[in-house]
Design a protein around this motif. Structure first.
Motif, mmCIF file in Angstrom:
data_model
loop_
_atom_site.group_PDB
_atom_site.id
_atom_site.type_symbol
_atom_site.label_atom_id
_atom_site.label_comp_id
_atom_site.label_asym_id
_atom_site.label_seq_id
_atom_site.Cartn_x
_atom_site.Cartn_y
_atom_site.Cartn_z
ATOM 1 N N UNK A 107 60.377 -33.248 71.421
ATOM 2 C CA UNK A 107 60.173 -33.995 70.255
ATOM 3 C C UNK A 107 58.810 -33.984 69.887
ATOM 4 N N UNK A 108 57.942 -33.808 70.712
ATOM 5 C CA UNK A 108 56.403 -33.872 70.311
ATOM 6 C C UNK A 108 56.046 -32.911 69.333
ATOM 7 N N UNK A 109 56.752 -31.574 69.390
ATOM 8 C CA UNK A 109 56.478 -30.595 68.222
ATOM 9 C C UNK A 109 56.349 -29.411 68.823
ATOM 10 N N UNK A 110 56.843 -28.847 70.029
ATOM 11 C CA UNK A 110 57.108 -27.730 70.560
ATOM 12 C C UNK A 110 55.638 -27.079 70.912
ATOM 13 N N UNK A 111 54.673 -28.064 71.219
ATOM 14 C CA UNK A 111 53.412 -27.798 71.841
ATOM 15 C C UNK A 111 53.440 -26.928 72.864
ATOM 16 N N UNK A 112 52.776 -25.776 72.873
ATOM 17 C CA UNK A 112 52.973 -24.760 73.998
ATOM 18 C C UNK A 112 51.677 -24.796 74.797
ATOM 19 N N UNK A 113 51.664 -25.047 75.824
ATOM 20 C CA UNK A 113 50.611 -25.011 76.626
ATOM 21 C C UNK A 113 49.630 -23.721 76.589
ATOM 22 N N UNK A 114 48.177 -23.896 76.841
ATOM 23 C CA UNK A 114 47.512 -22.583 76.860
ATOM 24 C C UNK A 114 47.747 -21.920 78.183
ATOM 25 N N UNK A 115 47.743 -20.642 78.326
ATOM 26 C CA UNK A 115 48.239 -20.301 79.870
ATOM 27 C C UNK A 115 46.964 -20.717 80.596
ATOM 28 N N UNK A 116 47.666 -21.001 81.755
ATOM 29 C CA UNK A 116 46.776 -21.281 82.862
ATOM 30 C C UNK A 116 47.102 -22.800 83.047
ATOM 31 N N UNK A 117 47.443 -23.746 81.969
ATOM 32 C CA UNK A 117 47.313 -24.859 82.199
ATOM 33 C C UNK A 117 48.122 -25.583 83.326
ATOM 34 N N UNK A 118 49.689 -25.273 82.966
ATOM 35 C CA UNK A 118 50.441 -25.806 83.890
ATOM 36 C C UNK A 118 50.241 -25.479 85.357
ATOM 37 N N UNK A 119 49.970 -24.003 85.648
ATOM 38 C CA UNK A 119 49.589 -23.591 87.065
ATOM 39 C C UNK A 119 48.460 -24.300 87.784
ATOM 40 N N UNK A 120 47.520 -24.802 86.828
ATOM 41 C CA UNK A 120 46.351 -25.716 87.133
ATOM 42 C C UNK A 120 46.870 -26.669 87.625
ATOM 43 N N UNK A 121 47.765 -27.559 86.842
ATOM 44 C CA UNK A 121 48.115 -28.889 87.101
ATOM 45 C C UNK A 121 48.821 -28.712 88.573
ATOM 46 N N UNK A 122 49.691 -27.744 88.589
ATOM 47 C CA UNK A 122 50.447 -27.385 89.879
ATOM 48 C C UNK A 122 49.671 -27.449 91.130
ATOM 49 N N UNK A 123 48.645 -26.849 90.984
ATOM 50 C CA UNK A 123 47.611 -26.567 92.205
ATOM 51 C C UNK A 123 46.936 -28.003 92.644
ATOM 52 N N UNK A 124 46.649 -28.832 91.603
ATOM 53 C CA UNK A 124 46.080 -29.954 91.964
ATOM 54 C C UNK A 124 47.044 -30.954 92.415
ATOM 55 N N UNK A 125 48.432 -31.058 91.703
ATOM 56 C CA UNK A 125 49.268 -31.885 92.445
ATOM 57 C C UNK A 125 49.895 -31.456 93.858
ATOM 58 N N UNK A 126 49.799 -30.071 93.933
ATOM 59 C CA UNK A 126 50.282 -29.636 95.456
ATOM 60 C C UNK A 126 49.172 -30.047 96.406
ATOM 61 N N UNK A 127 48.051 -30.067 95.959
ATOM 62 C CA UNK A 127 46.972 -30.169 96.955
ATOM 63 C C UNK A 127 46.793 -31.695 97.199
ATOM 64 N N UNK A 128 47.152 -32.551 96.572
ATOM 65 C CA UNK A 128 47.122 -33.965 96.438
ATOM 66 C C UNK A 128 48.225 -34.590 96.861
ATOM 67 N N UNK A 129 49.393 -34.186 97.123
ATOM 68 C CA UNK A 129 50.698 -34.948 97.509
ATOM 69 C C UNK A 129 51.258 -35.341 96.271
#
Ligand SMILES: *Cc1c(COP(=O)(O)O)cnc(C)c1O
Length: 453
Positions: free
Chosen positions: A237-259
Motif C-alpha cells: 500500500x505504501x508504494x512498493x518501497x523496496x529497501x536498500x540492500x542490507x537494511x532487512x538483514x541489519x534489522x534481523x541481526x539487531x532483533x535476533x540479538x535483542x530477543x
C-alpha cells in the motif's frame, strides 16, 4: 434468440485481451451501481465501478461485455491467474466432500498440508509451525499475539509507509491515517512507527537506514519492551518501497540479538508474486514469523502465520483459531496454488515479467520526467510520479497525474492500481500468467496515458 447473458459457454472462452464495447462504466454497471449506492455504505469504495461477470487468466469481463487487462489481480490475490483450472477443480472437488467441520473440533488433512507447504517454502531451514486464519489483518493480529506471549513483552514496532489492515490493532499499525484510521480511534497503544528504507527519497544505504531505524527504536521504546518488529519486505500500500540492500538483514541481526521477534508481512509480496516464493529471499532476510494471505488460495479467503516452532508454540491450547480459519475449500485451493506455481514454473514467470516490464517502464521514465522512480521485484513493480521538473530536486509527489493515468487506462481497458503515502504511485501486480502480448499492450496504453497528461 433470447439472450439472458453476454457470457459465452465456457469460462475461459475468448478472455484473451482488452475490448471496450460501451462507455466505462457501461449501462448495466451503472444500474448495478445505483443499487449498490443504496445498499452498501460509502466506506466500502471501489476503484472502478464496473461490475464483473467473469474472469480468466489476466483478463476480467464486466456485465456490459467490456474486457479489461487486469494489472491489479485483486491487489495481488489472483497471482496465478483468475479461475486457474486446477484451483477451480480442487475447490469443486472439496465442495462435494465437506465444507466445514472446524479444525479445532475435528481436524482434516488439507490444513496440515498447507502448513507443511508454507513451512517448506518460507525462508529459514529451522522447524516451523503454522496457524491458518481468514484475512491478512487477522494474520497480523495473531502474529502480534503470539510474539507477545513468546517474549512476555508488550511493544509492537512497524515501519513508516507500512500497511497492515483494517482491524483495531492493525489500524494502529498503519502509516496512513487517511482513509484507514481517521475517525476510528482510540487505537491500541504500544505501537511504534520507526523510519523505514526508502532509497528514492532518503538516499540512505541499507546500513545507514537500519542504523536510523534501530536508533529510533532504542531511543523511543527500548528493545527490552519490544515484542515484535513487523516489516513488509516490499511495502505494498505504501508504494512498493523496496529497501536498500542490507537494511532487512541489519534489522534481523539487531532483533535476533535483542530477543525481539522479527516478522515479515508478506501478505502482498508473498506466494510467488516477486519471482521468489517470498520476497524476503531477495534481501537475504530470514524472519522469525511470516504473515501470508492474498495470493495463497487463488482468490479464496485464507491467511496465516508461519514461524519458528518454539515461538508459535508459546500460545496456550485454545488461544489461537477461529470458526472459519483454514476452511477446507480454501485449503484445497491453496494446495493447488502451490502445485501450479511449481508445475507452471511461475517463479520464473515472475522474473520474466520483471525482465520485460522494468526496462519498458525505465524507457518511459527516460522519456517522461513525471516518472521519478521505477522499483520493485518480479510481478510487483511500481512507478512513482512527481511534478515535472522536480525529479532531481524536491521530488514533489504528483497524485493528480496518477489519477489521470489510471482513469485514462481504465477507459482503454487496462486496470491499474494506485498506491503510495502521497497517492502518487502506480503499482503493477499482474497475474504471473499474463502473456508478453498482454503486458506489451498494457505498457502501450500506459505510454499513451502519460503522453496525454
Ligand atoms: C492486504 C494487506 C494486509 C491486510 O490483509 P486483509 O486480508 O485485507 O486483511 C496486511 N498487510 C499487507 C502488506 C497487505 O497488503
Amino acid at each position: 434468440m433470447a439472450v439472458t447473458s453476454v457470457l459465452p459457454e465456457t469460462a475461459a472462452d475468448a478472455l484473451t485481451g482488452r475490448r471496450i464495447v460501451t462507455e466505462v462504466p457501461g449501462p448495466k454497471s451503472l444500474a448495478l451501481h445505483e443499487r449498490r449506492l443504496a445498499a452498501v455504505p460509502v466506506g466500502v469504495s471501489s476503484t472502478l465501478p464496473v461490475y464483473i461477470a467473469r474472469a480468466h487468466g489476466a483478463v476480467i469481463e464486466d456485465v456490459d461485455g467490456n474486457r479489461f487487462l487486469d494489472l491489479g489481480a485483486g491487489i495481488g490475490v489472483t497471482t496465478i491467474g483468475h479461475t486457474d483450472d486446477a484451483v477451480v477443480a480442487a475447490a469443486k472437488a472439496q465442495l462435494g466432500d465437506f465444507l466445514h467441520t472446524l479444525f479445532t473440533i475435528t481436524p482434516y488433512e488439507s490444513y496440515v498440508r498447507v502448513a507443511e507447504l508454507v513451512a517448506e517454502r518460507t525462508p529459514g531451514s529451522f522447524a516451523k509451525k503454522t496457524v491458518l486464519v481468514n484475512s491478512g489483518a487477522e494474520a497480523v493480529e495473531n502474529g502480534v499475539k503470539i510474539a507477545r506471549k513468546a517474549t512476555g513483552r508488550r511493544g509492537v514496532a512497524v515501519l513508516e509507509h507500512g500497511y497492515h489492515g483494517r482491524t483495531s490493532l492493525t489500524m494502529a499499525m498503519n502509516y496512513k491515517a487517511m482513509p484507514y484510521g481517521a475517525g476510528f480511534g482510540p487505537f491500541p497503544g504500544d505501537v511504534h512507527h520507526a523510519p523505514s528504507s526508502y532509497p528514492f527519497r532518503d538516499g540512505l544505504s541499507g546500513e545507514e537506514a537500519a542504523a536510523r531505524t534501530i536508533g529510533y527504536l532504542e531511543k523511543h521504546v527500548g528493545a527490552e519492551d519490544l515484542a515484535i518488529l513487523v516489516v513488509e519486505p516490499i511495502q505494498g500500500e505504501g508504494g512498493f518501497q523496496t529497501p536498500a540492500d542490507g537494511f532487512l538483514p541489519a534489522l534481523q541481526r539487531w532483533a535476533n540479538a535483542n530477543g525481539v521477534v522479527i516478522a515479515a508481512d508478506e501478505i502482498q509480496s508473498g506466494m510467488g508474486r516477486t519471482g521468489a516464493w517470498f520476497a524476503s529471499e531477495h534481501f537475504g532476510f530470514e524472519p522469525d514469523l511470516v504473515f501470508f494471505a492474498k495470493g495463497i488460495a487463488g482468490g479464496l479467503p485464507l491467511a496465516g502465520v508461519t514461524g519458528r516452532a518454539e515461538i508459535m508454540d508459546a500460545a496456550q491450547p485454545g488461544g489461537l483459531g477461529g470458526t472459519f480459519g483454514g476452511n477446507p475449500v480454501a485449503a484445497a485451493a491453496a494446495i493447488a496454488v502451490f502445485e501450479q506455481i511449481e508445475q507452471q514454473d511461475l517463479l520464473a514467470a515472475g522474473r520474466s515479467i520483471e525482465a520485460r516490464l522494468r526496462p519498458a517502464l525505465e524507457a518511459l521514465a527516460a522519456e517522461f520526467d513525471v516518472i521519478g522512480d521505477v522499483r520493485g521485484r518480479g510481478a510487483m513493480i511500481a512507478i512513482e510520479l512527481v511534478e515535472p521538473g522536480t525529479r532531481a530536486t524536491t521530488k514533489t509527489p504528483n497524485a493528480a497525474a496518477v489519477r489521470r493515468i489510471a482513469d485514462f487506462a481504465a477507459q482503454q481497458g487496462v486496470l491499474v492500481l494506485t498506491a503510495g503515502t502521497w497517492a502518487n504511485v502506480i503499482r503493477f501486480l499482474p497475474s504471473l500468467v499474463i502473456t508478453d502480448e498482454q503486458l506489451d499492450d498494457a505498457v502501450a496504453v500506459l505510454r499513451e496515458a502519460i503522453a496525454a497528461l
